[in-house]
Design an enzyme around this catalytic site. Structure first.
Site, PDB file in Angstrom:
ATOM      1  CB  SER A   7      -0.999  -0.030   1.174  1.00  0.00           C
ATOM      2  OG  SER A   7      -0.368   0.027   2.423  1.00  0.00           O
ATOM      3  CG  HIS A  34      -4.109  -1.055   0.019  1.00  0.00           C
ATOM      4  ND1 HIS A  34      -4.692  -0.886   1.247  1.00  0.00           N
ATOM      5  CD2 HIS A  34      -3.830  -2.379  -0.075  1.00  0.00           C
ATOM      6  CE1 HIS A  34      -4.750  -2.057   1.875  1.00  0.00           C
ATOM      7  NE2 HIS A  34      -4.221  -2.973   1.084  1.00  0.00           N
ATOM      8  CG  ASP A 126      -4.469  -6.241   2.622  1.00  0.00           C
ATOM      9  OD1 ASP A 126      -4.880  -7.398   2.829  1.00  0.00           O
ATOM     10  OD2 ASP A 126      -4.650  -5.625   1.558  1.00  0.00           O
TER      11      ASP A 126
END
Length: 437
Positions: A7, A34, A126
């Site tokens: 991300s 992301h 994540d």
């Protein structure tokens, strides 16, 4: 197939990794970043400057080819199924968007031991659950080291113990290129002399079983051949051992690697409330019946065989507590949870799990059955108190007896039929008449 997740700070890390990758590894690379859901992405165009491989933004039902790079589009979640990338509208789980976990989990399910997962720079956690799935499936896992602009994502994964290799992005690329040339990857069906198992009497394999037996008192000679060979091959790839004889010599010199192989063989896929329908069936078909005919002085006894790190035993205890509340009764519950892996048993006893369990545990259950502590969740004391965890070899140690229910969901799949036939009568012996397996 290599899944790469990131991300914040991911663009720099992606660029470094792709720049250091040869264009002819024979691997396919899928990048899950992301992205702002409503803003057009230039990620594929930017990354195309870093590699000679084609870099493509994914369209639904994109077939994956070797020596290509695929980039997730904005506003989408993505999985892999039968070599095809499939897109779905973005969704959030427990208030967070987890596209890396979603893709990695599908990668583990579809590619098994041929899956590789890489977590690069990013905030939050994540990718952690997905890397656990990849490692449990026999794949190989990487995370970025302290060079990450944002360390939360890689550090979350590293903290669970599911990461095999921690390196900067360019060195991860060089390791991927090395793995691509390993006999385990290049052979369509690895042989015993190259990597895997031809027969249980193969001398090198027999020596590995003896080393494991001496160190751990566990006999793996009747474990499923495919599972064993993939676990052994995984360790060989990680330690740059190209032949089974080389790996035997490595094990003989390094007791820590014998323990690491033991842990790899015993690793299992587990989570809280795994397969939710199972726990609904427990409520409606099993616990409701047990509660109907019990007095408050009686004890409901449950045995969880192959409990791993405790999630299933605790899930059963929580489900039982919910049934009790709904029925307006109070019956004492005792759960005996056993596993061959002493490390897993210690983790289960502690009852401490990362924040990522919010993916599988509802907010209501988190409030009722867990307490927050040091950035993690700990199972509440009333639930911990009903679970007794013990190291046990179900094949050689005495079974529990007169139990009302046995849950055996993580054991039989790993054993050859001869051992399955040996265990089933033990489970029947342990059950009360009318008990539930």
């Amino acid at each position: 197939m290599v899944g790469i997740g990131a991300s914040a700070g991911g663009l720099e890390a992606f660029t470094q990794l792709l720049h250091a990758l040869p264009a002819d590894t024979g691997m396919a690379f899928v990048l899950v970043q992301h992205l702002a859901p409503t803003r057009a992405s230039m990620l594929s165009e930017i990354l195309a400057r870093a590699t000679a491989m084609p870099v493509l933004e994914v369209h639904d039902e994109s077939a994956v080819a070797a020596n290509h790079v695929y980039v997730i589009p904005p506003g989408q979640d993505m999985i892999i199924s039968r070599g095809v990338l499939q897109l779905f509208p973005r969704k959030e789980t427990a208030g967070r968007h987890r596209p890396v976990d979603s893709f990695f989990t599908s990668l583990a399910a579809n590619q098994g031991h041929k899956a590789i997962g890489v977590v690069l720079s990013g905030t939050a956690s994540d990718g952690t659950l997905g890397l656990e799935e990849i490692k449990a499936a026999g794949g190989i896992t990487f995370a970025q080291d302290t060079t990450a602009q944002q360390s939360s994502m890689p550090q979350s994964a590293i903290a669970t113990g599911c990461v095999d290799v921690v390196l900067p992005p360019d060195e991860i690329a060089r390791e991927l290129a090395r793995i691509a040339r390993h006999p385990y990857v290049t052979a369509s069906r690895p042989t015993a002399h190259g990597v895997a198992r031809e027969s249980a009497t193969e001398p090198d394999l027999s020596e590995i079983f003896q080393l494991l037996r001496r160190a751990t008192k566990a006999d793996f000679s009747q474990y499923k051949g495919n599972t064993l060979t993939r676990r052994i091959a995984r360790r060989m790839v990680l330690h740059k051992q190209e032949g089974l004889s080389d790996y035997v010599r490595f094990l003989q010199k390094d007791p820590a690697e014998v323990e690491a192989l033991y842990q790899d063989i015993l690793i299992g896929v587990t989570s809280f409330f795994r397969d939710p329908g199972v726990f609904e069936a427990l409520k409606t078909k099993v616990f409701s019946r047990l509660l109907d005919y019990r007095s408050s002085s009686e004890v409901v006894r449950v045995w969880v065989v192959g409990c791993s790190s405790g999630e299933e035993a605790y899930s059963i205890a929580m489900t039982f507590a919910e049934c009790e509340e709904a029925a307006g009764t109070h019956i004492r519950l005792q759960i005996f949870a056993s596993d061959l892996n002493a490390t897993s048993i210690e983790k289960a006893r502690a009852g401490v799990y990362p924040k990522t369990i919010a993916t599988d545990v509802s907010p209501e259950r988190l409030r009722r059955f867990f307490v927050e502590a040091d950035g993690a969740y700990r199972v509440s004391k009333p639930i911990r108190d009903v679970c007794l965890f013990a190291r046990q070899n179900v094949l050689s140690d005495p079974p529990f007896s007169r139990v009302d229910m046995i849950s055996c969901r993580n054991v039989l799949i790993y054993l050859e039929p001869a051992l399955q036939h040996q265990i089933l009568p033990l489970l029947h012996y342990a059950l009360k008449p009318g008990g539930m397996l």
